[in-house]
Scaffold this motif. Structure first.
Motif, PDB file in Angstrom:
ATOM      1  N   ALA A 232      75.501  44.942   0.596  1.00  0.00           N
ATOM      2  CA  ALA A 232      74.392  44.616   0.336  1.00  0.00           C
ATOM      3  C   ALA A 232      73.141  43.815   1.144  1.00  0.00           C
ATOM      4  CB  ALA A 232      73.724  44.021  -0.955  1.00  0.00           C
ATOM      5  N   MET A 233      72.448  44.888   1.672  1.00  0.00           N
ATOM      6  CA  MET A 233      71.298  44.525   3.231  1.00  0.00           C
ATOM      7  C   MET A 233      69.821  44.486   2.329  1.00  0.00           C
ATOM      8  SD  MET A 233      72.183  46.041   6.285  1.00  0.00           S
ATOM      9  CE  MET A 233      70.504  45.360   6.818  1.00  0.00           C
ATOM     10  N   ARG A 234      68.994  43.072   2.602  1.00  0.00           N
ATOM     11  CA  ARG A 234      67.875  43.213   1.949  1.00  0.00           C
ATOM     12  C   ARG A 234      66.502  43.451   3.184  1.00  0.00           C
ATOM     13  NH1 ARG A 234      66.477  37.865  -1.382  1.00  0.00           N
ATOM     14  NH2 ARG A 234      67.386  39.834  -3.047  1.00  0.00           N
TER      15      ARG A 234
ATOM     16  N   ALA B 122      71.569  41.699  10.081  1.00  0.00           N
ATOM     17  CA  ALA B 122      71.979  43.204  10.555  1.00  0.00           C
ATOM     18  C   ALA B 122      71.374  44.619  10.802  1.00  0.00           C
ATOM     19  CB  ALA B 122      73.614  43.670   9.579  1.00  0.00           C
ATOM     20  N   LYS B 123      71.237  45.243  11.784  1.00  0.00           N
ATOM     21  CA  LYS B 123      70.927  46.464  11.655  1.00  0.00           C
ATOM     22  C   LYS B 123      71.549  47.354  11.629  1.00  0.00           C
ATOM     23  CE  LYS B 123      68.359  49.458  14.747  1.00  0.00           C
ATOM     24  NZ  LYS B 123      66.976  49.477  16.242  1.00  0.00           N
TER      25      LYS B 123
ATOM     26  N   GLY C 295      67.769  44.781   8.025  1.00  0.00           N
ATOM     27  CA  GLY C 295      67.659  43.365   6.903  1.00  0.00           C
ATOM     28  C   GLY C 295      68.652  42.532   7.337  1.00  0.00           C
ATOM     29  N   THR C 296      68.531  41.651   6.033  1.00  0.00           N
ATOM     30  CA  THR C 296      69.479  40.414   5.391  1.00  0.00           C
ATOM     31  C   THR C 296      71.121  40.593   5.093  1.00  0.00           C
ATOM     32  OG1 THR C 296      67.613  39.011   6.163  1.00  0.00           O
ATOM     33  CG2 THR C 296      70.019  38.032   5.879  1.00  0.00           C
TER      34      THR C 296
ATOM     35  N   ILE D 286      77.528  48.716  13.840  1.00  0.00           N
ATOM     36  CA  ILE D 286      76.877  47.341  12.856  1.00  0.00           C
ATOM     37  C   ILE D 286      76.330  46.884  13.767  1.00  0.00           C
ATOM     38  CG2 ILE D 286      76.240  46.277  11.184  1.00  0.00           C
ATOM     39  CD1 ILE D 286      78.364  47.401   9.663  1.00  0.00           C
ATOM     40  N   LYS D 287      75.117  46.661  14.149  1.00  0.00           N
ATOM     41  CA  LYS D 287      74.502  45.098  14.831  1.00  0.00           C
ATOM     42  C   LYS D 287      74.573  43.973  14.376  1.00  0.00           C
ATOM     43  CE  LYS D 287      70.999  43.548  18.175  1.00  0.00           C
ATOM     44  NZ  LYS D 287      69.759  44.062  19.199  1.00  0.00           N
ATOM     45  N   ILE D 288      74.849  42.857  14.325  1.00  0.00           N
ATOM     46  CA  ILE D 288      75.069  41.936  14.165  1.00  0.00           C
ATOM     47  C   ILE D 288      74.397  40.512  14.802  1.00  0.00           C
ATOM     48  CG2 ILE D 288      76.692  40.026  12.321  1.00  0.00           C
ATOM     49  CD1 ILE D 288      77.788  42.048  11.337  1.00  0.00           C
ATOM     50  N   VAL D 289      73.281  39.805  14.299  1.00  0.00           N
ATOM     51  CA  VAL D 289      72.998  39.349  15.281  1.00  0.00           C
ATOM     52  C   VAL D 289      73.169  37.403  14.467  1.00  0.00           C
ATOM     53  CG1 VAL D 289      71.126  37.373  15.850  1.00  0.00           C
ATOM     54  CG2 VAL D 289      71.005  40.457  15.236  1.00  0.00           C
TER      55      VAL D 289
END
Length: 88
Positions: free
Chosen positions: A43-45, A17-18, A32-33, A61-64
């Motif tokens: 929570a993003m790493r 995600a971004k 991050g992920t 949010i951009k989710i791939v």
């Protein structure tokens, strides 16, 4: 299979995600992920750090996914993950 049409009915953990837009300027551009999700936070790493992002602060949010990318509002995800499915 996760698509842009059914992203809310699936688990977000493990997806890249971004944060495109945020009310908190320090979160904008964070990449991050997604490693954990609660009712109000993600929570993003990112690298070696873990960031807690309030869903209400993430405007876009951009989710791939494996089928491409989708853009969603963080406020549209405010709910426990298991309750999002019943709202659909």
């Amino acid at each position: 299979m996760i698509t842009t049409a059914n992203i809310f009915a699936h688990e977000l953990i493990g997806l890249d995600a971004k944060i495109i837009e945020s009310t908190n300027k320090t979160l904008a551009g964070l990449v991050g992920t997604i490693i954990f999700e609660t009712k109000n936070t993600l929570a993003m790493r990112s690298g070696n750090a873990t960031k807690i992002i309030p869903k209400s602060a993430a405007k876009k949010i951009k989710i791939v996914t494996e089928n491409g990318a989708c853009f969603i509002s963080g406020s549209s995800m405010i709910a426990r993950p298991e309750d999002r499915i019943s709202r659909l």
